[in-house]
Design a protein around this motif. Structure first.
Motif: not given
Lengths: 176, 192
Positions: A85-86, A88, A124-125, A127, A149, A171, B52, B166-170, B175
């Motif tokens: 879902x994330x 990442x 989307x990301x 890290x 970060x 990102x 979730x 940054x924007x690590x969780x949806x 995000x």
């Protein structure tokens, strides 16, 4: 024809059990592992089993990095997604062959694997974390678009001292 | 043993490390299942947690089963008031002996106890267990950047904001940033 696994100097391919010789050498070379979280020496058996432990896929995309011109394995890189879902993934990279630490191989590997993560895995990301004293790596990560970060204080004990871990993130749209 | 040693007399040794001013930590028990199931299916409770999907009774029972043995790598607790009413859960997970660090998680599920210092007291007791019982050097946690109330509590007990992913969780259709906060040995503040 798009070449999602290929950069200008390197290409990424799946790990094979026949990679055990160089992986065994790299993981037991302090000049390689001093930059990594890895702490312990490893047996050939362990490396061989690890190499056989799965093809790249959505849960874990580990690659061998090899040169484009003569297919020489020079290191490894991996993307480790968390919750889908994330969108990442964590990134880990190591250049095992010392003579390829300069010359743009690391940068090209970073660009190639990040492009793969964004374009093929729909991340989307991306890290990573890196020792604060590893300025050469940090410069490469900055160059390809990773942003600082923050710093996790005393986050790792290795070789008789505490280390500060720099966290960096990239990102979608930031890859250079 | 040639002769009996005198019991240490420092205040911190005379008191249970699992007990604070308002709460105590205890191991999880199968009887906790009903309340956990209620809390962790409540969107007000899970808003700031990494949850979730709806949780079944079976999943909760399995969770308690896995968590009920308290040990170094999996120090998970029920939080109860000093009168014995369970109000939440917390834990220090993934402790690494070499790095002497662990990741902290906490949830006060009983909304009647959301204000009044129960969360703060739980944080202090849990961190004290981390340092004084487990011999940790560092405790870290993830917190969603919009969870201002929790961040205030974490800062009050001594945590420092170290990283903003940054924007690590949806979640909820967009995000969000995630903070990493860290607390080192010697930084825990036991007084407001």
């Amino acid at each position: 024809m798009p070449q999602p696994l290929q950069g200008e100097l390197i290409r990424l391919r799946a790990r094979e059990e026949t990679d055990v010789d160089h992986f065994y050498r790299w993981i037991n070379d302090w000049q390689v592992t001093k930059f990594l979280g890895a702490r312990y020496v490893q047996s050939r058996k362990f490396e061989s089993e690890w190499l056989a432990s799965g093809d790249p896929g959505p849960q874990e995309a580990r690659f061998v990095v090899e040169t484009l011109d003569d297919q020489k394995p020079i290191g490894w890189v991996g993307l480790h997604p968390g919750f889908p879902e994330n969108r990442t993934a964590g990134l880990g990279i190591a250049i095992g062959e010392h003579e390829f630490l300069d010359g743009g191989y690391g940068t090209d590997t970073m660009r190639t694997v990040c492009r793969f993560g964004l374009e093929m895995m729909n991340l989307h990301r991306i890290e990573l974390s890196v020792f604060d004293w590893n300025t050469r790596a940090i410069r490469v990560y900055e160059k390809v678009g990773f942003k600082h970060e923050g710093v996790a204080r005393d986050a790792m004990w290795k070789a008789n001292r505490w280390h500060q871990l720099v966290h960096m993130g990239l990102l979608r749209g930031e890859l250079r | 043993m040639s002769q009996a040693k005198a019991e240490p007399t420092s205040t911190s040794y005379a008191e249970s490390p699992y007990e604070g001013r308002l709460i105590r930590l205890r191991a999880r028990e199968p009887e906790d299942e009903q309340l956990l199931h209620e809390w962790f299916n409540d969107p007000e409770v899970t808003e700031h947690l990494a949850l979730r999907y709806p949780l079944s009774h079976r999943t909760e029972r399995g969770f308690i089963e896995r968590m009920s043995e308290v040990r170094y790598g999996n120090a998970s607790f029920a939080v109860e008031t000093l009168e014995g009413r369970m109000i939440g859960g917390c834990g220090l997970e993934g402790a690494s002996p070499e790095n002497r660090s662990a990741t902290l998680g906490i949830a006060i599920g009983d909304k009647a106890y959301w204000d009044g210092g129960y969360g703060t007291d739980t944080m202090r007791v849990l961190c004290r267990v981390g340092f004084e019982v487990m011999n940790l050097h560092r405790i870290e946690l993830d917190v969603y950047a919009n969870n201002k109330r929790a961040i205030r509590v974490y800062e009050k007990v001594g945590f420092q904001l170290e990283v903003t992913k940054r924007k690590a969780l949806y979640k909820f259709g967009q995000y969000h940033d995630i903070h990493i906060m860290g607390l080192l040995e010697g930084e825990l503040k036991l007084e407001d």
